[in-house]
Motif scaffolding. Structure first.
Motif, short mmCIF file in Angstrom:
data_model
loop_
_atom_site.label_atom_id
_atom_site.label_comp_id
_atom_site.label_asym_id
_atom_site.label_seq_id
_atom_site.Cartn_x
_atom_site.Cartn_y
_atom_site.Cartn_z
N ALA A 169 -14.46 -2.22 2.10
CA ALA A 169 -15.14 -2.77 0.92
C ALA A 169 -15.75 -1.65 0.08
CB ALA A 169 -16.22 -3.75 1.36
N THR A 170 -16.35 -0.65 0.74
CA THR A 170 -16.92 0.48 0.00
C THR A 170 -15.82 1.26 -0.70
OG1 THR A 170 -18.70 0.61 1.64
CG2 THR A 170 -18.35 2.53 0.20
N ALA A 171 -14.71 1.48 -0.03
CA ALA A 171 -13.60 2.21 -0.65
C ALA A 171 -13.05 1.46 -1.85
CB ALA A 171 -12.50 2.44 0.38
N ALA A 172 -12.97 0.16 -1.77
CA ALA A 172 -12.48 -0.62 -2.90
C ALA A 172 -13.39 -0.47 -4.11
CB ALA A 172 -12.36 -2.09 -2.50
N GLU A 173 -14.70 -0.48 -3.88
CA GLU A 173 -15.62 -0.30 -4.99
C GLU A 173 -15.53 1.10 -5.57
OE1 GLU A 173 -19.41 -1.36 -3.45
OE2 GLU A 173 -18.99 -3.53 -3.42
N LEU A 174 -15.35 2.11 -4.71
CA LEU A 174 -15.22 3.49 -5.21
C LEU A 174 -13.97 3.67 -6.05
CD1 LEU A 174 -16.38 5.53 -2.07
CD2 LEU A 174 -17.64 5.14 -4.20
N PHE A 175 -12.93 2.92 -5.76
CA PHE A 175 -11.69 3.01 -6.52
C PHE A 175 -11.69 2.10 -7.74
CE2 PHE A 175 -10.01 5.01 -2.68
CZ PHE A 175 -9.20 5.99 -3.23
N GLY A 176 -12.84 1.54 -8.07
CA GLY A 176 -12.97 0.78 -9.31
C GLY A 176 -12.82 -0.71 -9.20
N SER A 177 -12.79 -1.26 -8.01
CA SER A 177 -12.67 -2.70 -7.85
C SER A 177 -13.95 -3.39 -8.32
CB SER A 177 -12.38 -3.06 -6.39
OG SER A 177 -12.36 -4.45 -6.21
N THR A 178 -13.81 -4.47 -9.07
CA THR A 178 -14.98 -5.23 -9.50
C THR A 178 -15.57 -6.00 -8.32
OG1 THR A 178 -13.65 -7.16 -10.11
CG2 THR A 178 -13.98 -5.47 -11.81
N THR A 179 -16.79 -6.46 -8.53
CA THR A 179 -17.47 -7.20 -7.47
C THR A 179 -16.70 -8.48 -7.10
OG1 THR A 179 -19.62 -6.35 -8.17
CG2 THR A 179 -19.61 -8.34 -6.82
N LEU A 180 -16.25 -9.21 -8.11
CA LEU A 180 -15.53 -10.45 -7.84
C LEU A 180 -14.21 -10.18 -7.12
CD1 LEU A 180 -16.16 -12.46 -11.13
CD2 LEU A 180 -17.26 -12.74 -8.91
N ARG A 181 -13.54 -9.09 -7.49
CA ARG A 181 -12.29 -8.77 -6.82
C ARG A 181 -12.53 -8.34 -5.38
NH1 ARG A 181 -7.03 -7.53 -7.30
NH2 ARG A 181 -6.23 -5.79 -6.05
N THR A 182 -13.60 -7.60 -5.15
CA THR A 182 -13.93 -7.19 -3.78
C THR A 182 -14.22 -8.41 -2.92
OG1 THR A 182 -14.85 -5.10 -4.58
CG2 THR A 182 -15.51 -5.81 -2.38
N ILE A 183 -14.96 -9.37 -3.48
CA ILE A 183 -15.25 -10.60 -2.74
C ILE A 183 -13.97 -11.37 -2.44
CG2 ILE A 183 -16.38 -12.85 -2.88
CD1 ILE A 183 -18.60 -11.52 -4.51
N ARG A 184 -13.12 -11.50 -3.45
CA ARG A 184 -11.92 -12.31 -3.30
C ARG A 184 -10.91 -11.68 -2.35
NH1 ARG A 184 -7.16 -12.23 -6.10
NH2 ARG A 184 -8.04 -10.75 -7.58
N VAL A 185 -10.74 -10.35 -2.42
CA VAL A 185 -9.69 -9.69 -1.65
C VAL A 185 -10.17 -9.25 -0.27
CG1 VAL A 185 -8.11 -7.71 -1.64
CG2 VAL A 185 -8.55 -8.94 -3.77
N HIS A 186 -11.37 -8.71 -0.19
CA HIS A 186 -11.79 -8.04 1.04
C HIS A 186 -12.83 -8.81 1.86
CE1 HIS A 186 -9.65 -4.42 -0.19
NE2 HIS A 186 -10.21 -4.53 -1.38
N ILE A 187 -13.54 -9.75 1.26
CA ILE A 187 -14.62 -10.44 1.98
C ILE A 187 -14.26 -11.88 2.29
CG2 ILE A 187 -17.06 -11.05 1.92
CD1 ILE A 187 -16.54 -8.05 1.98
N TRP A 188 -13.67 -12.56 1.32
CA TRP A 188 -13.43 -14.01 1.47
C TRP A 188 -12.59 -14.33 2.70
CZ3 TRP A 188 -15.35 -18.45 0.40
CH2 TRP A 188 -14.58 -19.60 0.48
N GLY A 189 -11.49 -13.61 2.89
CA GLY A 189 -10.62 -13.89 4.03
C GLY A 189 -11.31 -13.69 5.37
N LYS A 190 -12.33 -12.84 5.42
CA LYS A 190 -13.04 -12.58 6.67
C LYS A 190 -14.00 -13.70 7.04
CE LYS A 190 -11.22 -8.44 7.04
NZ LYS A 190 -10.27 -8.10 8.14
N ILE A 191 -14.55 -14.36 6.03
CA ILE A 191 -15.58 -15.36 6.33
C ILE A 191 -15.04 -16.78 6.31
CG2 ILE A 191 -17.35 -13.85 5.34
CD1 ILE A 191 -17.39 -15.65 2.89
N VAL A 192 -13.78 -16.96 5.93
CA VAL A 192 -13.20 -18.31 5.90
C VAL A 192 -13.27 -19.01 7.26
CG1 VAL A 192 -11.02 -19.56 5.68
CG2 VAL A 192 -11.75 -18.05 3.87
N PRO A 193 -12.93 -18.35 8.39
CA PRO A 193 -13.03 -19.06 9.67
C PRO A 193 -14.42 -19.59 9.97
CG PRO A 193 -11.75 -17.05 9.94
CD PRO A 193 -12.33 -16.99 8.57
#
Length: 321
Positions: A169-193
């Motif tokens: 998640a930190t690497a995605a933000e350093l490479f310019g990922s927006t907050t919403l994109r970070t949530i959608r791509v890197h966080i959402w799939g982890k918390i769905v279960p």
């Protein structure tokens, strides 16, 4: 998540829960169509009759077919519980996951709001909202959904905090990922279960609340059939039909129990612990499996007489992508 759900359904508890919930889903979707009689049709000549070929579950105190009312009432009982949980998901999950990223002021505001809602009693708040907005089941479910939101908020926020400072998640933000994109791509799939487990439990709780409200005559206009309303009406005629409350009670208990079994199965087969357990059983070979073995004694070494200590061995299973 699809693989995790399939793995949960393969467990004995998950399979049993899926069978029960499939039957309940059929009743909720097609119950009014399957009913042999109109649910509100009265027959003064067939009052409080026992089971027969014409009325498989007998008739109630005004001659209505009990089986038809149970089938027709399944739709309202189940779908309103799902409606309440849907409102709770919408009002709880989105603020819960965004509170981690949208600053201290937003975090403080949402936390205080959810704490305030958490202090409200379910039944009293639902009765008050139904009295203000009208005695309708949808109004009562709006109140129940609002009170379910703090639970979803807390669960989502807690799960999101575990992945906020991860390296990807930190690497995605350093490479310019927006907050919403970070949530959608890197966080959402982890918390769905976690959210799925909470949702299954919440639907069971909402069904009990719906049954309680309709048992008290709140949120539904007679003679509309519901499981809770039928349970209340049958209690007044226990002498004539002592088995009357049995069927609605069993349906409520079976549905809530199946939802809890499904939630437990998903929890046991999702996440890192669940995936490791699946891999150890040979159902999924994508992850590392931890196992214990006893170390072999060195040939020629004197026997100490004590059992050797178990050593942890990590078996790296090839990722098949």
């Amino acid at each position: 998540m699809n693989r995790g759900l399939l793995s949960a359904l393969r467990t004995p508890a998950g399979t049993a829960a899926a069978v029960v919930l499939l039957v309940v889903a059929v009743l909720a979707l097609f119950g009014p169509v399957l009913a042999p009689y109109p649910p509100n049709q009265q027959d003064a000549t067939a009052v409080l009759q026992g089971p027969s070929a014409a009325h498989w579950l007998g008739t109630d105190y005004v001659g209505r077919d009990v089986l038809s009312r149970i089938l027709a009432g399944s739709t309202l009982s189940i779908l309103t519980a799902v409606e309440a949980v849907g409102i709770g998901l919408l009002l709880g999950v989105l603020p819960g996951i965004t509170s981690v990223y949208f600053g201290r002021a937003y975090e403080w505001l949402t936390l205080r709001l959810m704490d305030g809602l958490l202090a409200l009693p379910f039944m009293i708040f639902a009765i008050a909202v139904a009295a203000l907005l009208g005695n309708g089941l949808h109004q009562a479910m709006l109140a129940v959904g609002i009170l379910l939101a703090p639970g979803f908020y807390r669960i989502t926020r807690s799960a999101s905090l575990n992945f906020t400072n991860t390296q990807y998640a930190t690497a995605a933000e350093l490479f310019g990922s927006t907050t919403l994109r970070t949530i959608r791509v890197h966080i959402w799939g982890k918390i769905v279960p976690v959210i799925v487990v909470a949702t299954a439990n919440a639907i069971g709780g909402a069904l009990l609340i719906v049954a309680s409200l309709t048992f008290l005559g709140i949120g539904v206009q007679p003679p509309e059939p519901t499981w809770g309303g039928m349970l209340a009406s049958d209690l007044g005629y226990l002498y004539q039909r002592p088995y009357g409350p049995l069927i609605p009670s069993l349906l409520i208990m079976a549905t809530v129990g199946a939802l809890n079994w499904l939630a437990d199965a998903i929890r046991d087969t999702s996440g890192d612990r669940g995936r490791a357990r699946i891999a150890a059983a040979g159902a999924d070979d994508r992850f590392a499996v931890f196992r214990y073995r006893r170390s072999a004694e060195t040939p020629g070494a004197p026997h100490s007489g004590a059992s050797s200590r178990p050593e942890k061995e990590v078996v790296d299973v090839q990722h098949r992508g």
